[in-house]
Design an enzyme around this catalytic site. Structure first.
Site, PDB file in Angstrom:
ATOM      1  N   HIS A  67       0.839  -1.210   0.000  1.00 11.44           N
ATOM      2  CA  HIS A  67       0.000   0.000   0.000  1.00 11.44           C
ATOM      3  C   HIS A  67       0.867   1.251   0.000  1.00 11.44           C
ATOM      4  O   HIS A  67       1.950   1.271   0.593  1.00 11.44           O
ATOM      5  CB  HIS A  67      -1.010  -0.010   1.153  1.00 11.44           C
ATOM      6  CG  HIS A  67      -0.424  -0.018   2.530  1.00 11.44           C
ATOM      7  ND1 HIS A  67      -0.108   1.126   3.215  1.00 11.44           N
ATOM      8  CD2 HIS A  67      -0.113  -1.041   3.362  1.00 11.44           C
ATOM      9  CE1 HIS A  67       0.369   0.806   4.411  1.00 11.44           C
ATOM     10  NE2 HIS A  67       0.388  -0.502   4.528  1.00 11.44           N
ATOM     11  N   ASP A  69      -0.024   4.374   1.066  1.00 11.77           N
ATOM     12  CA  ASP A  69      -0.240   5.392   2.100  1.00 11.77           C
ATOM     13  C   ASP A  69       0.478   5.050   3.408  1.00 11.77           C
ATOM     14  O   ASP A  69       0.837   3.905   3.661  1.00 11.77           O
ATOM     15  CB  ASP A  69      -1.738   5.591   2.363  1.00 11.77           C
ATOM     16  CG  ASP A  69      -2.423   4.330   2.867  1.00 11.77           C
ATOM     17  OD1 ASP A  69      -2.136   3.238   2.350  1.00 11.77           O
ATOM     18  OD2 ASP A  69      -3.248   4.439   3.800  1.00 11.77           O
ATOM     19  N   ASP A  97       6.229   0.910   6.839  1.00 11.84           N
ATOM     20  CA  ASP A  97       4.877   0.401   6.605  1.00 11.84           C
ATOM     21  C   ASP A  97       4.207   1.350   5.634  1.00 11.84           C
ATOM     22  O   ASP A  97       3.697   2.376   6.042  1.00 11.84           O
ATOM     23  CB  ASP A  97       4.138   0.333   7.953  1.00 11.84           C
ATOM     24  CG  ASP A  97       2.707  -0.118   7.816  1.00 11.84           C
ATOM     25  OD1 ASP A  97       2.324  -0.566   6.727  1.00 11.84           O
ATOM     26  OD2 ASP A  97       1.961  -0.012   8.805  1.00 11.84           O
ATOM     27  N   GLU A 130      -5.039   2.291   2.678  1.00 11.12           N
ATOM     28  CA  GLU A 130      -5.066   1.017   3.412  1.00 11.12           C
ATOM     29  C   GLU A 130      -5.212   1.276   4.905  1.00 11.12           C
ATOM     30  O   GLU A 130      -5.932   0.574   5.614  1.00 11.12           O
ATOM     31  CB  GLU A 130      -3.770   0.251   3.125  1.00 11.12           C
ATOM     32  CG  GLU A 130      -3.789  -1.199   3.606  1.00 11.12           C
ATOM     33  CD  GLU A 130      -3.236  -1.397   5.013  1.00 11.12           C
ATOM     34  OE1 GLU A 130      -3.294  -2.530   5.507  1.00 11.12           O
ATOM     35  OE2 GLU A 130      -2.760  -0.414   5.647  1.00 11.12           O
ATOM     36  N   HIS A 335       3.549   2.441  13.123  1.00  8.54           N
ATOM     37  CA  HIS A 335       2.551   3.374  13.657  1.00  8.54           C
ATOM     38  C   HIS A 335       3.032   4.029  14.960  1.00  8.54           C
ATOM     39  O   HIS A 335       2.217   4.481  15.759  1.00  8.54           O
ATOM     40  CB  HIS A 335       1.189   2.684  13.902  1.00  8.54           C
ATOM     41  CG  HIS A 335       0.557   2.136  12.651  1.00  8.54           C
ATOM     42  ND1 HIS A 335      -0.775   1.799  12.570  1.00  8.54           N
ATOM     43  CD2 HIS A 335       1.084   1.862  11.435  1.00  8.54           C
ATOM     44  CE1 HIS A 335      -1.044   1.340  11.354  1.00  8.54           C
ATOM     45  NE2 HIS A 335       0.078   1.366  10.652  1.00  8.54           N
TER      46      HIS A 335
HETATM   47 ZN   LIG Z   1       0.787  -1.601   6.322  1.00 18.86          ZN
END
Ligand SMILES: [Zn+2]
Length: 362
Positions: A67, A69, A97, A130, A335
């Site tokens: 993904h 984003d 990520d 995503e 994150h």
């Molecule tokens: Zn991811």
């Protein structure tokens, strides 16, 4: 076989192009340029997902997905390399990520091209949004995809880690309506929306419900003033399970708890409940699981099969009968401001990916 300096360079370049969810356009343009330079055809669907194909090759199309984003804070990322580990400067996420996954896809395509390795036709799908709940993959027209199996380069862990399952998820947007009244003069004229929420919340099984099921009410907003009976409360929540039937039962309990509480106090509740995606689980004998496990072993890594706690685009591919395994791209502590990736893990995951691709020629 992976070119260490080149994949690190690619990764560093990718994370420095901002692409928070919903603002992927500039990053996508750069990827289109790179994929076309590698000989792939590219198209962008109505939702903004990028689909690229390398049509030459032996056997069936093989999917490589990631993904585009990233989560916030993810603007102006300044990657730092220290002792073989890449981090941000501490003020943002790193964006491994999922830019580690995308760097791996680009590097494997590059190696295949320059070494003239035998390979299947390859379909690359890079989704948007995503991180907002797999929205790009959800809106992707799966019928136009040519692959029946593939890899989602969007996991963590040591090279060879395979996330073989993903939970289903229901999301809830709950509006509780009561009646405002002066809290001191005439509280009996009011209907307390906050009390309805409280009564419903204590009847919900929150947290870890069982080993494959979780539930969370994450946001509560309501009331207008200290001396007014609150007439409006908004609740946002979610429930997940690796078992679709368990999730349905749990979500029914949540709805019932809200309806009963509203009814007993004379209020009203409007519930927006949505199945964001369905669960999937790949067996030990699934061909894609076996291929990745063999690729990991051949590359000197111990394959690890783990159960997933969060959704990935793989949920949507598997629901559409494209057998897709989410595998590690080396990312860690995603994150968070501590997000990092060890260069050795990035290389190892790229090796496993490349090996898996070459194993797909029957
Ligand atoms: Zn991811």
């Amino acid at each position: 076989m992976i070119n260490r300096d080149r994949i690190v360079q690619t990764f560093l370049e990718l994370v420095q192009i901002d692409s928070p969810s919903g603002e992927e356009a500039a990053f996508r343009e750069e990827l289109i340029r790179r994929l076309q330079a590698l000989g792939l055809t590219t198209e962008v669907d109505d939702y903004g997902n990028l689909i690229a194909r390398l049509d030459e090759g032996a056997g069936e199309y093989f999917l490589l997905s990631g993904h585009m984003d990233t989560v916030e804070p993810g603007r102006g990322i300044k990657p730092v390399i220290r002792d073989g580990v890449i981090t941000s400067d501490g003020t943002t996420i790193l964006g491994s990520d999922d830019k580690a996954g995308i760097a791996i896809i680009l590097e494997t395509l590059q190696i295949i091209k320059e070494k003239h390795l035998p390979h299947p036709p390859i379909e690359v799908v890079l989704s948007v949004q995503e991180e907002l709940g797999l929205l790009g993959a959800k809106h992707l027209d799966m019928a136009q995809l040519k692959s029946r199996s593939g890899l989602v380069l969007d996991g963590g862990g040591s090279p060879g880690t395979i996330v073989r399952s993903g939970p289903s998820q229901d999301t809830f947007q709950i509006s509780i309506k009561g009646e405002a009244a002066h809290a001191g003069v005439a509280p009996e004229k009011g209907v307390d929306a906050l009390a309805i929420a409280a009564e419903a919340l204590v009847r919900m099984p929150l947290g870890r419900v069982d080993e494959e099921t979780t539930c969370n009410m994450g946001v509560i907003n309501g009331g207008t003033a200290r001396n007014i009976v609150p007439d409006k409360v908004l609740l946002l929540g979610e429930a997940r399970s690796r078992n679709n039937d368990k999730l349905t039962i749990l979500s029914d309990i949540i709805v019932k708890a809200l309806q009963n509480a509203a009814h007993s106090r004379g209020g009203e509740v409007i519930i927006k409940r949505e199945r964001a995606y369905d669960a999937y689980r790949l067996g030990d004998d699934a061909p894609i699981v076996q291929a990745v496990a063999r690729a990991a072993q051949d590359s000197g890594y111990e394959p690890q099969l783990i159960e997933g706690g969060g959704g990935t685009d793989g949920n949507h591919y598997n629901a559409a009968n494209i057998q897709a395994a989410t595998i590690s791209a080396g990312m860690a502590e995603v994150h968070t401001l501590h997000e990092h990736i060890a260069i050795d893990d990035l290389i190892g995951c790229a090796e496993v990916t490349l090996k898996t691709i070459t194993l797909m020629i029957k």
